[in-house]
Design a protein around this motif. Structure first.
Motif, PDB file in Angstrom:
ATOM      1  N   ALA A  66       0.908  -1.363   0.018  1.00  0.00           N
ATOM      2  CA  ALA A  66       0.014  -0.024  -0.031  1.00  0.00           C
ATOM      3  C   ALA A  66       0.797   1.401  -0.119  1.00  0.00           C
ATOM      4  CB  ALA A  66      -0.795   0.079   1.427  1.00  0.00           C
ATOM      5  N   ALA A  67       2.027   1.291   0.861  1.00  0.00           N
ATOM      6  CA  ALA A  67       2.986   2.464   0.955  1.00  0.00           C
ATOM      7  C   ALA A  67       3.506   2.426  -0.587  1.00  0.00           C
ATOM      8  CB  ALA A  67       3.912   1.947   1.816  1.00  0.00           C
ATOM      9  N   LEU A  68       3.935   1.478  -1.238  1.00  0.00           N
ATOM     10  CA  LEU A  68       4.530   1.650  -2.632  1.00  0.00           C
ATOM     11  C   LEU A  68       3.550   2.102  -3.460  1.00  0.00           C
ATOM     12  CD1 LEU A  68       6.270  -1.852  -3.281  1.00  0.00           C
ATOM     13  CD2 LEU A  68       7.317   0.323  -2.820  1.00  0.00           C
ATOM     14  N   GLY A  69       2.270   1.935  -3.499  1.00  0.00           N
ATOM     15  CA  GLY A  69       1.049   2.249  -4.358  1.00  0.00           C
ATOM     16  C   GLY A  69       0.565   3.558  -4.203  1.00  0.00           C
ATOM     17  N   ALA A  70       0.894   4.194  -2.982  1.00  0.00           N
ATOM     18  CA  ALA A  70       0.424   5.419  -2.382  1.00  0.00           C
ATOM     19  C   ALA A  70       0.582   6.489  -3.544  1.00  0.00           C
ATOM     20  CB  ALA A  70       0.870   5.763  -1.270  1.00  0.00           C
ATOM     21  N   PRO A  71       1.743   6.603  -4.257  1.00  0.00           N
ATOM     22  CA  PRO A  71       1.839   7.900  -5.063  1.00  0.00           C
ATOM     23  C   PRO A  71       0.620   7.772  -6.322  1.00  0.00           C
ATOM     24  CG  PRO A  71       4.051   6.873  -4.561  1.00  0.00           C
ATOM     25  CD  PRO A  71       3.001   5.977  -3.999  1.00  0.00           C
ATOM     26  N   TRP A  72       0.242   6.578  -6.524  1.00  0.00           N
ATOM     27  CA  TRP A  72      -0.635   6.201  -7.662  1.00  0.00           C
ATOM     28  C   TRP A  72      -2.044   5.956  -7.165  1.00  0.00           C
ATOM     29  CZ3 TRP A  72       4.304   3.715  -7.645  1.00  0.00           C
ATOM     30  CH2 TRP A  72       5.243   4.412  -8.579  1.00  0.00           C
ATOM     31  N   ARG A  73      -2.187   5.924  -5.811  1.00  0.00           N
ATOM     32  CA  ARG A  73      -3.400   5.742  -5.421  1.00  0.00           C
ATOM     33  C   ARG A  73      -3.851   4.354  -5.661  1.00  0.00           C
ATOM     34  NH1 ARG A  73      -7.068  11.111  -6.001  1.00  0.00           N
ATOM     35  NH2 ARG A  73      -5.839  12.601  -5.020  1.00  0.00           N
ATOM     36  N   ALA A  74      -2.926   3.307  -5.974  1.00  0.00           N
ATOM     37  CA  ALA A  74      -3.057   1.952  -6.161  1.00  0.00           C
ATOM     38  C   ALA A  74      -3.594   1.044  -5.107  1.00  0.00           C
ATOM     39  CB  ALA A  74      -1.784   1.342  -6.539  1.00  0.00           C
ATOM     40  N   SER A  75      -4.784   0.481  -5.265  1.00  0.00           N
ATOM     41  CA  SER A  75      -5.337  -0.435  -4.173  1.00  0.00           C
ATOM     42  C   SER A  75      -4.634  -1.741  -4.041  1.00  0.00           C
ATOM     43  CB  SER A  75      -6.606  -0.687  -4.519  1.00  0.00           C
ATOM     44  OG  SER A  75      -6.915  -1.144  -5.881  1.00  0.00           O
ATOM     45  N   VAL A  76      -4.674  -2.142  -3.084  1.00  0.00           N
ATOM     46  CA  VAL A  76      -4.061  -3.657  -2.715  1.00  0.00           C
ATOM     47  C   VAL A  76      -5.133  -4.592  -2.573  1.00  0.00           C
ATOM     48  CG1 VAL A  76      -2.382  -5.062  -1.311  1.00  0.00           C
ATOM     49  CG2 VAL A  76      -1.984  -2.501  -1.789  1.00  0.00           C
ATOM     50  N   LEU A  77      -4.992  -5.561  -3.443  1.00  0.00           N
ATOM     51  CA  LEU A  77      -6.031  -6.520  -3.592  1.00  0.00           C
ATOM     52  C   LEU A  77      -5.530  -8.281  -3.081  1.00  0.00           C
ATOM     53  CD1 LEU A  77      -7.333  -5.848  -7.128  1.00  0.00           C
ATOM     54  CD2 LEU A  77      -8.267  -4.975  -4.892  1.00  0.00           C
ATOM     55  N   ALA A  78      -6.333  -8.801  -2.293  1.00  0.00           N
ATOM     56  CA  ALA A  78      -5.936 -10.193  -1.857  1.00  0.00           C
ATOM     57  C   ALA A  78      -6.776 -11.003  -2.465  1.00  0.00           C
ATOM     58  CB  ALA A  78      -5.984 -10.221  -0.375  1.00  0.00           C
ATOM     59  N   ASP A  79      -6.063 -12.326  -2.786  1.00  0.00           N
ATOM     60  CA  ASP A  79      -6.912 -13.345  -3.421  1.00  0.00           C
ATOM     61  C   ASP A  79      -8.083 -13.502  -2.586  1.00  0.00           C
ATOM     62  OD1 ASP A  79      -4.670 -13.710  -5.159  1.00  0.00           O
ATOM     63  OD2 ASP A  79      -4.103 -15.239  -4.372  1.00  0.00           O
ATOM     64  N   THR A  80      -9.090 -13.982  -3.244  1.00  0.00           N
ATOM     65  CA  THR A  80     -10.477 -14.486  -2.640  1.00  0.00           C
ATOM     66  C   THR A  80     -10.384 -16.122  -2.332  1.00  0.00           C
ATOM     67  OG1 THR A  80     -11.538 -14.719  -4.724  1.00  0.00           O
ATOM     68  CG2 THR A  80     -11.905 -12.823  -3.545  1.00  0.00           C
ATOM     69  N   LEU A  81      -9.232 -16.690  -2.827  1.00  0.00           N
ATOM     70  CA  LEU A  81      -9.184 -18.086  -2.980  1.00  0.00           C
ATOM     71  C   LEU A  81      -8.091 -18.271  -1.885  1.00  0.00           C
ATOM     72  CD1 LEU A  81      -9.505 -19.160  -6.567  1.00  0.00           C
ATOM     73  CD2 LEU A  81     -11.394 -19.055  -4.847  1.00  0.00           C
ATOM     74  N   PRO A  82      -8.014 -19.490  -1.109  1.00  0.00           N
ATOM     75  CA  PRO A  82      -6.967 -19.706  -0.106  1.00  0.00           C
ATOM     76  C   PRO A  82      -5.864 -20.404  -0.747  1.00  0.00           C
ATOM     77  CG  PRO A  82      -8.742 -21.296   0.205  1.00  0.00           C
ATOM     78  CD  PRO A  82      -9.258 -20.276  -0.931  1.00  0.00           C
ATOM     79  N   ASP A  83      -4.600 -20.363  -0.079  1.00  0.00           N
ATOM     80  CA  ASP A  83      -3.447 -21.401  -0.449  1.00  0.00           C
ATOM     81  C   ASP A  83      -2.775 -20.625  -1.726  1.00  0.00           C
ATOM     82  OD1 ASP A  83      -3.932 -22.860   1.936  1.00  0.00           O
ATOM     83  OD2 ASP A  83      -5.337 -24.034   0.798  1.00  0.00           O
ATOM     84  N   PHE A  84      -2.693 -19.764  -2.098  1.00  0.00           N
ATOM     85  CA  PHE A  84      -1.799 -18.973  -3.165  1.00  0.00           C
ATOM     86  C   PHE A  84      -2.197 -19.875  -4.536  1.00  0.00           C
ATOM     87  CE2 PHE A  84       0.270 -17.926   0.832  1.00  0.00           C
ATOM     88  CZ  PHE A  84       0.767 -16.732   0.535  1.00  0.00           C
ATOM     89  N   PRO A  85      -3.312 -19.959  -4.923  1.00  0.00           N
ATOM     90  CA  PRO A  85      -3.603 -20.713  -6.102  1.00  0.00           C
ATOM     91  C   PRO A  85      -3.038 -20.412  -7.432  1.00  0.00           C
ATOM     92  CG  PRO A  85      -5.420 -19.482  -5.514  1.00  0.00           C
ATOM     93  CD  PRO A  85      -4.604 -19.103  -4.534  1.00  0.00           C
ATOM     94  N   GLY A  86      -2.172 -19.186  -7.506  1.00  0.00           N
ATOM     95  CA  GLY A  86      -1.604 -18.905  -8.646  1.00  0.00           C
ATOM     96  C   GLY A  86      -2.128 -17.614  -9.391  1.00  0.00           C
ATOM     97  N   PRO A  87      -1.448 -17.162 -10.549  1.00  0.00           N
ATOM     98  CA  PRO A  87      -1.707 -16.037 -10.799  1.00  0.00           C
ATOM     99  C   PRO A  87      -3.383 -15.638 -11.364  1.00  0.00           C
ATOM    100  CG  PRO A  87      -0.309 -17.225 -12.485  1.00  0.00           C
ATOM    101  CD  PRO A  87      -0.460 -18.024 -11.290  1.00  0.00           C
ATOM    102  N   LEU A  88      -4.150 -16.648 -11.741  1.00  0.00           N
ATOM    103  CA  LEU A  88      -5.493 -16.646 -12.134  1.00  0.00           C
ATOM    104  C   LEU A  88      -6.165 -15.907 -10.869  1.00  0.00           C
ATOM    105  CD1 LEU A  88      -6.243 -19.534 -14.527  1.00  0.00           C
ATOM    106  CD2 LEU A  88      -5.915 -17.034 -15.094  1.00  0.00           C
TER     107      LEU A  88
END
Length: 210
Positions: A66-88
């Motif tokens: 979030a701190a990295l994205g602050a200059p561009w107001r970038a939101s931070v999104l977590a996966d809605t699926l558990p266990d790191f299921p990949g880039p999809l």
């Protein structure tokens, strides 16, 4: 660029930083430093002129992202699926959160991604048949003539979110298999280095010294 393409305000740029970082020994890859900045910050800076909004897919250290994205107001999104299921899974979070027609994705370990990535993929999307393409990805060809697809450098219609959710709910995880379900196009780029992924701490150290 003179060719017709998708305007930046119709695109959300998404940095994919939600993986386990296994090839880097489990560290959070996007936060590793190259030339004084985290890798994800390099990617954000490259995407910012190409998109009307920015987001970061991250499952760890979300305050740092979030701190990295602050200059561009970038939101931070977590996966809605558990266990790191990949880039999809990161892609799905981006498709759900975006308020634009298109989502442009790039991995967090690609600090030299093309400055014209959105323009060229967008042109191909509009030019691909009467209704256009739903997904456009990048390719490069090496000196031996071998073509490589770079599937996580992609421009994707956000209207595909429900289809991707169903695909993941069925236990599917392969990026190319999901792309194959849709009208897709590819764009050939000449510079292989632009799509270079930093996959180990040793590679990162060598690039830092260089």
């Amino acid at each position: 660029m003179s060719e017709r393409t998708i305007p930046a305000e119709s695109i959300t740029g998404l940095v994919l930083a939600g993986g386990r970082g296994q090839r880097m020994g489990g560290v959070d890859k996007g936060l590793q430093i190259l030339h004084g900045k985290p890798l994800a910050a390099h990617v954000l800076a490259r995407l910012a002129p190409q998109a009307g909004a920015l987001a970061i897919s991250a499952n760890r250290n979300q305050d740092a992202y979030a701190a990295l994205g602050a200059p561009w107001r970038a939101s931070v999104l977590a996966d809605t699926l558990p266990d790191f299921p990949g880039p999809l899974a990161g892609l799905l979070a981006g498709l759900r959160a975006a308020h634009t027609e298109w989502l442009l994705t790039a991995p967090c370990d690609s600090p030299w991604l093309p400055a014209d990535l959105a323009a060229r993929l967008g042109h191909a999307a509009l030019a691909h048949g009467a209704a256009g393409a739903d997904i456009v990805t990048a390719t490069t060809t090496n000196a031996a003539g071998v073509v490589s697809l770079h599937p996580v450098f992609a421009l994707v219609r956000t209207s595909l979110a429900d289809d991707l959710a169903a695909f993941l709910a069925a236990g599917e995880r392969k990026v190319r298999a999901w792309y194959a379900r849709h009208k897709a196009a590819e764009v050939a780029f000449a510079d292989e280095r632009a799509f270079y992924n930093i996959n180990s701490l040793q590679e990162l150290a060598e690039l830092e010294r260089a």
